[in-house]
Each structure stands twice: as structure tokens, then as C-alpha cells.
Design a protein around this motif. Structure first.
Motif, PDB file in Angstrom:
ATOM      1  N   TYR A 305       0.875  -1.382   0.132  1.00 14.81           N
ATOM      2  CA  TYR A 305      -0.009  -0.094  -0.020  1.00 14.81           C
ATOM      3  C   TYR A 305       0.908   0.802   0.131  1.00 14.81           C
ATOM      4  N   HIS A 306       0.361   1.541  -1.129  1.00 21.16           N
ATOM      5  CA  HIS A 306       1.779   3.895  -1.315  1.00 21.16           C
ATOM      6  C   HIS A 306       0.160   3.954  -0.784  1.00 21.16           C
ATOM      7  N   ASP A 307       0.991   5.503   0.935  1.00 24.40           N
ATOM      8  CA  ASP A 307      -0.058   6.114   1.297  1.00 24.40           C
ATOM      9  C   ASP A 307       0.153   7.819   0.164  1.00 24.40           C
ATOM     10  N   ALA A 308      -1.060   7.723  -0.186  1.00 31.14           N
ATOM     11  CA  ALA A 308      -1.484   9.065  -1.107  1.00 31.14           C
ATOM     12  C   ALA A 308      -1.198  10.270   0.002  1.00 31.14           C
ATOM     13  N   CYS A 309       0.145  10.868  -0.565  1.00 31.91           N
ATOM     14  CA  CYS A 309       0.820  12.411   0.775  1.00 31.91           C
ATOM     15  C   CYS A 309      -0.825  13.258   1.069  1.00 31.91           C
ATOM     16  N   HIS A 310      -2.079  13.639   0.045  1.00 35.94           N
ATOM     17  CA  HIS A 310      -3.495  13.902   0.571  1.00 35.94           C
ATOM     18  C   HIS A 310      -3.729  13.284   1.273  1.00 35.94           C
ATOM     19  N   LEU A 311      -4.034  11.930   1.544  1.00 40.84           N
ATOM     20  CA  LEU A 311      -4.551  11.377   2.531  1.00 40.84           C
ATOM     21  C   LEU A 311      -4.308  10.940   3.647  1.00 40.84           C
ATOM     22  N   VAL A 312      -2.909  10.061   3.414  1.00 38.62           N
ATOM     23  CA  VAL A 312      -1.961  10.101   4.752  1.00 38.62           C
ATOM     24  C   VAL A 312      -1.489  11.601   5.200  1.00 38.62           C
ATOM     25  N   HIS A 313      -0.977  12.727   4.911  1.00 36.59           N
ATOM     26  CA  HIS A 313      -0.517  14.228   5.194  1.00 36.59           C
ATOM     27  C   HIS A 313      -1.231  14.992   5.287  1.00 36.59           C
TER      28      HIS A 313
END
Ligand code: SF4
Ligand code: SF4
Length: 416
Positions: A305-313
Motif C-alpha cells: 500500500y502506497h500512502d497518497a500524500c493528501h490522504l496520509v498527510h
């Protein structure tokens, strides 16, 4: 220090002063990791913002250059112990640069992007032309001439798109399956509706299975995120108002499946106080489904799973997608090293700054190869496009999916 005369969009000095220069954010900043320059770090950029606010530097080309190189990924916000809202500072600084700084780089390309991408009908027409370009053999001809090598921005845009799927429109209303637990609206997005229509279809289906009535207004347009990140704050505000007006008032949640859209919509109230109530109802689809009882059958897959920046941050949604994927029987979820380091997509960054974007993509691909997974899940269309392109270029046998696509497949597996 005297404060220089500022435009109405100048970043908030009190917010700038919250930075205590500790440097904790530096190792988390993708551009600092790639370029190794203080001025391409969050601390350096905040220093520049403060110097401009205090009249010690002008909004010069150099100033603009360091701000342009920022991905707007907000990893520095997650890392910052002082709670500096870097994303807001960046948006305001870019707005100020647009009004009082030097002309923007790649103006022609930007004019094209901002007149097409946030307009779903125009984007659909442009993608139909792209299909023709690809199928007619023109693409092969253009590539053979080598002309794209001299136009890296155009080359990046051309290479990102491999296929444009046929997109059947969704109904305006999807009934809940079984007991009704609530009523939600679904944002179909601009890129998502044209390039990943299956993600919207699966999202509606899963929400219905979870007991939600799903309202999908035909009149909905763009959320304005791209414009906000580019400092086009007036265009963003009018799109935000129009989008909020397109959804009925009686919804429990407005659900998005695109991280960039969700982050922007959750923060509508920061700039437009009358939209605070709408913003408070915005949820990522993984937040809504995390509490649902879905009938999931087995999938024999190793997934990372890659964390999309605007989801995780941007939204601080880290656990919910992982929890959902772990609930699929047979699915092995392996962690991706640096999963929350930007892949280089960042809205239209990969088109405007292809050099840094490419370096970040290479780092992401190396981590994916190390993970051993053949399937990468990511909850944002930009990341899906960027990483899929990188995998094609490197000849990697890796499939990119949105988490809802895996959940929908698991539902199919359950239904036999
Ligand atoms: S938003 Fe991302 S690229 Fe920009 S300063 Fe923060 S961490 Fe670095
Ligand atoms: S972590 Fe926060 S306070 Fe420390 S340098 Fe970065 S932005 Fe400033």
C-alpha cells in the motif's frame, strides 16, 4: 523588522512564526531528500516566506523557483512538532506569487491544464482526442520523430496516459442494500470519472452494500483542488461553492475516493467559512467503509500500500485503508518502505517539474520491487497514473489498484 506591504493573499505571519527552525521536518521532505538544499526544505521555504513578509526579499524568480519545487505533499506538517500548517502557507504564498510575483513558468502548458483538467466535459473531449491520437498511429509517429525529447513537459503528459477506458455514467441514485444506515453523496471527480470510472462504480457499490443510499449529482463539477494548490484561489472558491451547492443538505457524508479532492474539500471552511458545515461532512471512502460489515471472499494476492500524500498527510488517514485490506481473506498486505514518501505525481507537479518527479518515482519503484508485491494499492488517481507509468517504463509486472477495487473483487469472490 518592518513588515513589507502585502497582498490580500499573503501567508499568515503568526503561522510562519510558529516554525522554531528545529529541522525535524527535513528528513521527511521529498525535495530536501532529492536536492539536499536548505531552500528546498520546509524550513528553508518558511524562512523565505518570512523574509518576504518582512520585506527582506522580494517575490523574485529565485523565490518562485524554490516554491515551485515544493510538491505540496504536506509531509512536513505530519512531522512538525510545532503544528505549522505548511499547506495553508504554501497556498497563500502561491496566491501571492500569482498576483505580485514574476510570470509563472510553463505558462502555455498551465493555461492548457487549467482550462481543461478542472472541466469534466472538456477533459472528456481531450481524452477522446487522445484515444484517437493513440489508435490512429499518430502516437507512434510522434514518438519516432523524437520531438517529445525536446518538450519534457509534453512528453511527461503523453507518457502518463496509456489507456482511456470507456466510462458509462453512474446513476444519480443507488439504493442501499439491506438495512439503511445512512445517506451519502459521492464525488465523482474529474480525472477519476474519466480515467478510473471503475473506482467510482466500485465505491458506489460498496457504499450501497454497507447500507448507505448513495446520491451522485450529475451537476457536480470539480472540487477546485488543482487551482488551490496553484494559488488560483478565486477559481478555487467559486468551484468549491458550486460543488457544495450540487449536493443535497440531508447527507450524512460526502464521500471521496481521490485523496487530493478529499483534502481540499475537508478544508473548504478555512477559506470559505459558509462551507464549514459541508466540509465537516466530507470523508474518504476508506473512513466510511472501515466501520462497515462487508461480505468479503478470498483473494490470493500479495499487496503493498502506497500512502497518497493528501490522504496520509492532508487528511491523516493512515490506518483505515490498511485495516480494510487486511480484512480480505487470503490477501497478504506487506508494508512498503517509505510508503508515505511522495511518488512525484503531486497534482500536476510531474508535468511541471519532471526531473524531481522522475527521481521520486524511481525511489518509489525501488521500494515496490523490494516489497515483492505484484499489486500496489493507492487511493488517489494521480499516484495510480504515475506509479503505473513508472512500472510500464521499467517493465515491472505490477498492477496498480485503488483499495476499493480490491474490496469489490473480494465481494465478487464472496458471491461466488
Ligand atoms: S510540502 Fe512536501 S515538498 Fe513541500 S516543503 Fe513540505 S515536505 Fe517538502
Ligand atoms: S518541523 Fe516545524 S518547527 Fe521544525 S523546522 Fe520544520 S516546520 Fe519549522
Amino acid at each position: 523588522m518592518a513588515v513589507a506591504s502585502r497582498t490580500a493573499e499573503a501567508p499568515d505571519l503568526d503561522e510562519i512564526r510558529k516554525c522554531v527552525h528545529c529541522g525535524i521536518c527535513l528528513p521527511q521532505c521529498p525535495t530536501y531528500r532529492v536536492l539536499g538544499e536548505e531552500m528546498d526544505s520546509p524550513r528553508g521555504r518558511i524562512y523565505l516566506m518570512r523574509a518576504a513578509a518582512e520585506g527582506r526579499v522580494g517575490l523574485s524568480r529565485t523565490f518562485q523557483h524554490h516554491l515551485d519545487l515544493c510538491l505540496g505533499c504536506r509531509a512536513c506538517e505530519t512531522a512538525c512538532p510545532s503544528g505549522v500548517r505548511f499547506g495553508s502557507l504554501l497556498e497563500a504564498t502561491r496566491a501571492e506569487l500569482r498576483r505580485a510575483g514574476p510570470p509563472a513558468k510553463h505558462r502555455l502548458l498551465q493555461t492548457f491544464i487549467f482550462s481543461v483538467f478542472p472541466e469534466p466535459a472538456r477533459l472528456g473531449a481531450a481524452l477522446a482526442l487522445f484515444k484517437l491520437y493513440k489508435r490512429s498511429g499518430l502516437r507512434a509517429l510522434v514518438r519516432a520523430t523524437g520531438v517529445l525529447r525536446r518538450l519534457p513537459q509534453l512528453a511527461a503528459m503523453e507518457a502518463l496516459l496509456e489507456d482511456v477506458p470507456a466510462a458509462a455514467p453512474l446513476p444519480e441514485f443507488v439504493s442501499a442494500r439491506g438495512r439503511v444506515v445512512g445517506r451519502v453523496g459521492l464525488l465523482t471527480g474529474c480525472v477519476q470519472r474519466h480515467l478510473y470510472p471503475g473506482v467510482n462504480r466500485d465505491t458506489a457499490r460498496l457504499l450501497a452494500l454497507a447500507g448507505f443510499e448513495v446520491v451522485i449529482p450529475k451537476s457536480q463539477g470539480c472540487c477546485g483542488a488543482l487551482e488551490l494548490h496553484a494559488g488560483r484561489v478565486d477559481a478555487h472558491a467559486s468551484r468549491a461553492r458550486a460543488l457544495a451547492a450540487a449536493f443535497p443538505d440531508d447527507l450524512d457524508f460526502v464521500v471521496t475516493n481521490a485523496a487530493g479532492c478529499g483534502a481540499a474539500m475537508k478544508e473548504y471552511g478555512h477559506r470559505i467559512p459558509e462551507l464549514a458545515r459541508f466540509a465537516a461532512r466530507v470523508r474518504d471512502v476508506t473512513e466510511v467503509l472501515a466501520g462497515a460489515d462487508l461480505p468479503l471472499g478470498p483473494l490470493d494476492l500479495t499487496v503493498t500500500y502506497h500512502d497518497a500524500c493528501h490522504l496520509v498527510h492532508g487528511q491523516r488517514v493512515r490506518q483505515e485503508p490498511r485495516q480494510l485490506l487486511r480484512r480480505i481473506p487470503g490477501l497478504r498486505l506487506v508494508e512498503l518502505a517509505d510508503s508515505d514518501l511522495c511518488c512525484g505525481s503531486a497534482g500536476i507537479y510531474n508535468l511541471l517539474e519532471p526531473g524531481v518527479a522522475r527521481e521520486l518515482l524511481e525511489r518509489k519503484l525501488a521500494r515496490i520491487v523490494e516489497s515483492g508485491a505484484r499489486v500496489v494499492a493507492a487511493a488517489n488517481p494521480g499516484c495510480l497514473l504515475q506509479i503505473a507509468w513508472g512500472c510500464r517504463q521499467r517493465g515491472l509486472d505490477v498492477t496498480l489498484v485503488h483499495p476499493v477495487e480490491l474490496l469489490a473483487r473480494a465481494v465478487d469472490a464472496h458471491q461466488g
